[in-house]
Design an enzyme around this catalytic site. Structure first.
Site, PDB file in Angstrom:
ATOM      1  N   GLU A 113       0.844  -1.205   0.000  1.00  0.00           N
ATOM      2  CA  GLU A 113       0.000   0.000   0.000  1.00  0.00           C
ATOM      3  C   GLU A 113       0.870   1.242   0.000  1.00  0.00           C
ATOM      4  OE1 GLU A 113      -2.262  -0.251   3.597  1.00  0.00           O
ATOM      5  OE2 GLU A 113      -3.079  -2.211   3.071  1.00  0.00           O
ATOM      6  N   LYS A 115       2.094   4.689   1.621  1.00  0.00           N
ATOM      7  CA  LYS A 115       2.149   5.201   2.993  1.00  0.00           C
ATOM      8  C   LYS A 115       1.784   6.683   2.929  1.00  0.00           C
ATOM      9  CE  LYS A 115       4.925   5.206   7.167  1.00  0.00           C
ATOM     10  NZ  LYS A 115       4.560   6.539   7.578  1.00  0.00           N
ATOM     11  N   ASP A 117       1.064  10.424   3.811  1.00  0.00           N
ATOM     12  CA  ASP A 117       1.721  11.325   4.752  1.00  0.00           C
ATOM     13  C   ASP A 117       0.697  12.343   5.253  1.00  0.00           C
ATOM     14  OD1 ASP A 117       3.618  12.511   6.244  1.00  0.00           O
ATOM     15  OD2 ASP A 117       4.698  13.446   4.585  1.00  0.00           O
ATOM     16  N   TYR A 225      -7.027   2.197   5.533  1.00  0.00           N
ATOM     17  CA  TYR A 225      -6.120   1.086   5.242  1.00  0.00           C
ATOM     18  C   TYR A 225      -6.055   0.001   6.309  1.00  0.00           C
ATOM     19  CZ  TYR A 225      -3.405   4.526   7.878  1.00  0.00           C
ATOM     20  OH  TYR A 225      -2.989   5.446   8.793  1.00  0.00           O
ATOM     21  N   LYS A 312      10.356   3.535   3.907  1.00  0.00           N
ATOM     22  CA  LYS A 312      10.250   4.991   3.725  1.00  0.00           C
ATOM     23  C   LYS A 312      11.160   5.423   2.578  1.00  0.00           C
ATOM     24  CE  LYS A 312       9.623   7.480   7.490  1.00  0.00           C
ATOM     25  NZ  LYS A 312       8.729   8.542   7.934  1.00  0.00           N
ATOM     26  N   CYS A 406      23.549  41.106  15.697  1.00  0.00           N
ATOM     27  CA  CYS A 406      22.143  40.766  15.447  1.00  0.00           C
ATOM     28  C   CYS A 406      21.582  41.663  14.335  1.00  0.00           C
ATOM     29  CB  CYS A 406      21.326  40.944  16.725  1.00  0.00           C
ATOM     30  SG  CYS A 406      19.567  40.673  16.468  1.00  0.00           S
ATOM     31  N   CYS A 409      18.623  43.917  16.120  1.00  0.00           N
ATOM     32  CA  CYS A 409      18.790  44.920  17.178  1.00  0.00           C
ATOM     33  C   CYS A 409      20.249  45.365  17.312  1.00  0.00           C
ATOM     34  CB  CYS A 409      18.267  44.392  18.508  1.00  0.00           C
ATOM     35  SG  CYS A 409      19.278  43.093  19.214  1.00  0.00           S
ATOM     36  N   CYS A 424      21.551  35.988  19.897  1.00  0.00           N
ATOM     37  CA  CYS A 424      21.471  37.399  20.247  1.00  0.00           C
ATOM     38  C   CYS A 424      21.057  37.421  21.722  1.00  0.00           C
ATOM     39  CB  CYS A 424      20.429  38.097  19.391  1.00  0.00           C
ATOM     40  SG  CYS A 424      19.969  39.691  20.082  1.00  0.00           S
ATOM     41  N   CYS A 430      15.026  42.694  21.780  1.00  0.00           N
ATOM     42  CA  CYS A 430      15.144  42.344  20.358  1.00  0.00           C
ATOM     43  C   CYS A 430      13.773  41.914  19.786  1.00  0.00           C
ATOM     44  CB  CYS A 430      16.169  41.214  20.247  1.00  0.00           C
ATOM     45  SG  CYS A 430      16.466  40.699  18.567  1.00  0.00           S
TER      46      CYS A 430
HETATM   47  S1  IVH Z   1      -1.164   0.476   8.810  1.00  0.00           S
HETATM   48  C1  IVH Z   1      -1.157  -1.355  13.150  1.00  0.00           C
HETATM   49  N1  IVH Z   1      -1.095   1.479   6.401  1.00  0.00           N
HETATM   50  O1  IVH Z   1       1.918   5.507   9.040  1.00  0.00           O
HETATM   51  C2  IVH Z   1      -0.649  -0.558  12.011  1.00  0.00           C
HETATM   52  N2  IVH Z   1      -0.427   2.889   8.189  1.00  0.00           N
HETATM   53  O2  IVH Z   1       4.403   5.202  10.555  1.00  0.00           O
HETATM   54  C3  IVH Z   1      -1.661   0.284  11.367  1.00  0.00           C
HETATM   55  N3  IVH Z   1       0.167   5.163   7.495  1.00  0.00           N
HETATM   56  O3  IVH Z   1       0.491   4.832  12.156  1.00  0.00           O
HETATM   57  C4  IVH Z   1      -1.108   1.210  10.366  1.00  0.00           C
HETATM   58  N4  IVH Z   1      -0.222   4.897   5.358  1.00  0.00           N
HETATM   59  O4  IVH Z   1      -0.594   6.682  10.558  1.00  0.00           O
HETATM   60  C5  IVH Z   1      -0.862   1.709   7.706  1.00  0.00           C
HETATM   61  N5  IVH Z   1      -1.152   2.219   4.207  1.00  0.00           N
HETATM   62  C6  IVH Z   1      -0.921   2.464   5.501  1.00  0.00           C
HETATM   63  C7  IVH Z   1      -0.469   3.715   5.965  1.00  0.00           C
HETATM   64  C8  IVH Z   1      -0.224   3.881   7.326  1.00  0.00           C
HETATM   65  C9  IVH Z   1       0.162   5.753   6.301  1.00  0.00           C
HETATM   66  C10 IVH Z   1       0.591   5.844   8.742  1.00  0.00           C
HETATM   67  C11 IVH Z   1      -0.210   5.488   9.948  1.00  0.00           C
HETATM   68  C12 IVH Z   1       0.761   4.748  10.810  1.00  0.00           C
HETATM   69  C13 IVH Z   1       2.039   5.390  10.417  1.00  0.00           C
HETATM   70  C14 IVH Z   1       3.224   4.544  10.804  1.00  0.00           C
END
Ligand code: IVH
Length: 681
Positions: A113, A115, A117, A225, A312, A406, A409, A424, A430
């Protein structure tokens, strides 16, 4: 139209609007135009107004917002909200896969999946209606942000189809797409508010906004998710997600099943590049074991599931030209060099400025004006310059030297032994230090006076109305009304004016008044004592209970508190030794600010551990370290950071360092196990 006809029309209109919302916001396949949609929605709003008895709590009109949340209620998660084990290396993905194969055997399928942000959220549906939306918080308890989440149009207030459990939770991420982020920041700047640094911060700030109508305007979105419960009669994670999709929840179309580690690496490599084309931020991919029985077998560590891992992406990098450097003075007086860059697209947003860290790094990089520099956006808020492309250096590039005085000031800058930043020292005069301290004081995690954004603080300061946080509590309607500021709008390239009208002034004064209810630990954080961040303030607050006790604590008493080291202790002592700070504290006290913990807010289960101090160390079977510490406090005990002869018990788990054991034995501090501890309470 009689009442029965109205009731019928409300039901059919609601269904129709729900379907169009789903087509538009979840499937991105609208069947009708905006105008037609607006007509339907308006008709429903009108009917609900005329026949409020038929207006349902999960009507699609609730997406528009309207409710105000004064304080976000804290809710304990039914299932703790854990995070994921993270890695940046393919090697560790191989290790993950090998570990799983050792336990499960070869028949393992994975789900890959994106991830997302954003901000983690848990939605609870009961009988198909959205009941509650809670943020992660500390994983054990989070904030109830239901009113705001209800304004997100892709989140169904009522589920479609059938087969959903009577009550279940689904977790996901609230995100802010790039287009909405740019639009929102544009508006913020127009109104004299500081722009958000990135979409994640903007999403998080939006969820904690009090006025849900404002949240509705911000165009948040969400992807789901994970279903943490066991309510569904399904065998795999993927099937759960597909079922959730059939009920109208937004599941990413890029969620796929993989059989082999090569498939996983292909997925990673595709998204490492293709993420740039997505209309929102992702910071990696997540790999999960698909079979739910296999997930059960693998279980959880104290922090994360063993059946999932997050890969990541390395921070994105671009090169651009360094045009000039400004030196900014922060609230603590630290001087930060900030690079002005030729605008460049990076990770979905346009970057014009980046941090150049400090004087040491400037000389180590030997960065010069006119250089092409590498800019990186990592987890941090501000992008950083991480290197120079020497090959492209223009002939006339001038060396950069750090300033000695600075820029605001004129004071001579100082540098403390062992620290990289120049400061400073002119703290109380300041301007950026004064304004920075005020901005920190009103910020969301401190006193949360959100009616008084950064731009407005500047107006108050420029008019000579506030110099320190205590001055805020002396503001009156008459002093505020009509204050003005003109500024150059970079967007429209013309002069604009912000002025304080009746509504603004009333809001500001109400916000200030409300801040008198902010809890003591946050007040402590708001004071802006160096090194006293949110966590340290919490520890100090629950240890000392009142400012009076903290003010009179000596060095030894301070370093006894968990996580308080010598540097923090010195800084606290120095802050309270300054007469100007004592005056501010006294004025704040007279204004009615909370200077002690409200005992009713401290979760007290018993007094069984009252008078006892604990050091908790190692890994435990049933609870995480933080959970054990909370239990200790809830029973009246205290947590301290290091063992001394006064420590009552060392609560020891596995993997505890031998040094701690030796010290406890030497000082005669009893060492107890988790089981023993549980019998004590
Ligand atoms: S699964 C028990 N799936 O990333 C685990 N998390 O760094 C449940 N996140 O806490 C999380 N995309 O906030 C899961 N496809 C994804 C995700 C995801 C983003 C976030 C989530 C998690 C954090 C961990």
């Amino acid at each position: 139209m009689d009442a029965e006809q109205a009731r019928q029309r409300i039901i059919s209109l609601s269904d129709e609007i729900r379907r169009h919302n789903y087509n538009y916001y979840v499937l991105s396949k609208p069947e009708i135009g905006d105008f037609e949609f607006d007509m339907l929605l308006e008709e429903l709003i009108r009917l609900e107004k005329d026949y409020p008895e038929f207006s349902e709590t999960d009507s699609p009109t609730r997406h528009v917002g309207g409710d105000i949340t004064k304080d976000f209620r804290q809710v304990i998660h039914k299932h703790p909200m854990l995070s994921l084990a993270n890695t940046y290396s393919e090697e560790e993905i191989r290790d993950f896969e090998e570990r799983i194969h050792k336990i499960i055997g070869d028949e393992v399928e994975y789900v890959c999946e994106l991830k997302f942000d954003g901000v983690a959220i848990g939605l609870t549906y009961r009988n198909g209606s959205l009941l509650q939306a809670v943020t992660r918080g500390d994983g054990i308890r989070g904030d109830d942000v239901t009113t705001n989440v209800k304004t997100i149009k892709s989140i169904p207030l009522k589920l479609h189809g059938h087969g959903f459990p009577e009550e279940f939770e689904i977790r996901g991420e609230i995100i802010l797409p790039h287009a909405s982020f740019e639009m929102m920041n544009g508006q913020r700047m127009e109104e004299g508010d500081e722009p958000f640094a990135n979409p994640r911060n903007a999403a998080s700030g939006s969820l904690k906004t009090q006025d849900s109508t404002e949240v509705a305007r911000r165009k948040l979105d969400g992807f789901f998710y994970y279903l943490p419960g066991k309510e569904l009669p399904l065998q795999t994670h993927y099937d759960c997600l597909m079922a959730a999709r059939s009920w109208g929840l937004k599941i990413s179309e890029y969620t796929v099943r993989c059989k082999t580690i090569e498939d996983i690496f292909d997925y990673i490599s595709i998204w490492d590049t293709s993420r740039r084309e997505l209309p929102f931020d992702i910071d990696g991919v997540v790999i999960k074991v698909n079979d739910l029985r296999q997930q059960d077998l693998l279980g959880f560590t104290a922090k994360s599931p063993r059946w999932a891992i997050a890969y990541k992406f390395k921070a994105e990098q671009v090169t651009t030209r360094l045009v000039s450097v400004d030196f900014q003075v922060g609230r603590t007086g630290a001087v930060t060099p900030v690079a002005n860059l030729e605008p460049v697209q990076l990770a979905g947003t346009v970057v014009k400025r980046a941090s150049l860290h400090n004087a040491d790094i400037i000389s180590a990089l030997d960065v010069r004006i006119g250089d092409m520099v590498f800019v990186e956006k990592g987890g941090e808020i501000i992008p950083k310059i991480i290197g120079v492309d020497i090959e492209q250096r223009p002939d006339a590039a001038n060396r950069l030297s750090f300033i000695s005085h600075c820029p605001e000031c004129g004071s001579k800058l100082i540098r403390t032994e062992g620290e990289s930043a120049w400061y400073c020292p002119n703290e109380s005069v300041c301007p950026p230090q004064i304004k920075g301290k005020l901005e920190h004081f009103i910020s969301r995690k401190a006193m949360n006076i959100d009616s008084l954004g950064e731009g407005k603080v500047e107006i108050l300061f420029d008019h000579g109305l506030v110099y320190n946080c205590a001055d805020l509590y002396a503001l009156t309607y008459d002093r505020l009304i009509g204050l003005e500021k003109t500024y150059e709008s970079t967007e429209e390239k013309k002069e604009k004016r912000i002025s304080f009208r009746d509504k603004t002034v009333v809001n500001i004064l109400q916000g200030i008044e409300k801040s008198k209810r902010v809890t003591f630990d946050r007040v402590l954080f708001a004071l802006g004592i160096r090194f006293v961040g949110e966590t340290v303030a919490k520890k100090l607050g629950s240890h000392f209970i009142s400012l009076e006790k903290l003010m009179h604590a000596d060095f030894n008493e301070l370093i006894e508190v968990e996580e308080i080291g010598e540097k923090i202790a010195q800084s606290i002592l120095m802050w309270f030794s300054d007469q100007k700070n004592i005056e501010i504290v006294n004025r704040l006290r007279l204004s009615g600010i909370q200077f002690s913990m409200d005992e009713s807010l401290i979760m007290r289960l018993s007094e069984k551990l009252s008078g006892l101090t604990f050091v908790v160390s190692g890994i435990f079977e049933n609870f995480s370290r933080d959970e054990l510490k909370k239990i200790i406090e809830a029973h009246g005990g205290k947590n301290i950071g290091s063992i001394s002869s006064k420590t009552s018990y060392l609560l020891a788990g596995s993997n505890m360092g031998p040094e701690k054991r030796r010290k406890a034995e030497k000082l005669g501090v009893p060492i107890i196990s988790e089981d023993h501890f549980l019998t004590m309470i």
